[in-house]
Design a protein around this motif. Sequence first.
Motif, mmCIF file in Angstrom:
data_model
loop_
_atom_site.group_PDB
_atom_site.id
_atom_site.type_symbol
_atom_site.label_atom_id
_atom_site.label_comp_id
_atom_site.label_asym_id
_atom_site.label_seq_id
_atom_site.Cartn_x
_atom_site.Cartn_y
_atom_site.Cartn_z
ATOM 1 N N ALA A 83 72.135 18.473 95.274
ATOM 2 C CA ALA A 83 73.020 17.407 95.771
ATOM 3 C C ALA A 83 73.998 16.982 94.685
ATOM 4 O O ALA A 83 75.194 16.765 94.946
ATOM 5 C CB ALA A 83 72.200 16.215 96.253
ATOM 6 N N ALA A 98 77.989 17.229 94.776
ATOM 7 C CA ALA A 98 78.743 15.979 94.613
ATOM 8 C C ALA A 98 79.736 16.095 93.466
ATOM 9 O O ALA A 98 80.892 15.654 93.572
ATOM 10 C CB ALA A 98 77.782 14.824 94.364
ATOM 11 N N ILE A 128 76.752 10.202 96.729
ATOM 12 C CA ILE A 128 75.422 10.440 97.288
ATOM 13 C C ILE A 128 74.865 9.112 97.799
ATOM 14 O O ILE A 128 74.924 8.094 97.104
ATOM 15 C CB ILE A 128 74.472 11.035 96.233
ATOM 16 C CG1 ILE A 128 74.957 12.435 95.817
ATOM 17 C CG2 ILE A 128 73.041 11.111 96.761
ATOM 18 C CD1 ILE A 128 74.152 13.053 94.691
#
Length: 331
Positions: A177, A181, A188
């Motif tokens: 993630a 990002a 997030i």
Amino acid sequence: MMEIKKILVPTDFSDEAISAYTHAQELASKFGARVDMIHIVPTLKYFSESINKLGVPLNFDEDLYPHVKDGAQHRLKGFMADYLKEENKGDALVRIERKPSKAIAEFASDNGYDLVVMAARGEHSSDLLRGSITEKVIRYSAVPVFTVDNRLKPEGIKNILLPTDASSLSFACLPVALALADTYGARITLFHVLELYGTLSESLERNPGNTEESDLYQAILEKLTEYLSETGQDGITVQRGDREFEDQILITEGVNPKAIQLNTVIAKGLSAHYEIENYAPDNADLIVMTTHGHSGLAHFFLGSTTEKVAQHVDMPVLTVKPAGKELKKAD
């Protein structure tokens, strides 16, 4: 943060699969990765045995499969020429296997891929569920699986939703993630569902001056900090913001320090997967989730919830299976 250098794109040659090619190329361009494409030809074992019993002069291994493989490889190379840049183009792979989903998952794991990118639905999919092959690859794969459709533009990942039950296992998907990002300039959002039964709040020491949501928010960030420390990610820290529920993740590893916006959302509901499915389409471009846990609440949340979300939510999902050592630690 996770590095993405090898991407595997399974395809059934359907129109739906094309969305995976464009997303794989976008990721490859941003990460400097190589993209291989694979097509699995299902074996016709029982049909072959029946033909042999009838005495029909047709040998599948010698007469049929070589032609099927050659044709599939030719089609793969055509798609790669059309959708992949030369500097990111890898191999066109064709395998003959009885179980395509298991073959894809095992091939990705055995050959050191960092990410599997595939269409959420294939040629024979339902409008209500992810394709059965995709669903099974998510279940079997030790490699993160990014399922996409043609509604998400590759450059359109700005809001990443990370559902969490505050267990270390639920944060196992954080490295990928963070990588996405950072690459796309996205934020997030940690999403926790305060369920009626079996929630994190039952084990919290309540602060009389705080709301239940505020206590949960504090606990989730503490658990996240513990996860980063326990997994040796010293170059990644949580920096608390001036306002509750709005913080940053600082990445100091590497030459240039980076800051990624981190929001926390606490929702109330009877069902975690329902609340995720209800919240995500209007507030996120991508859901990143750990596939399953191994015991207790983590097993309930990460097992059944992730599977239901991956099946039913109508948007891109990236699933990550925890490493073996993380699963053992959860026992």
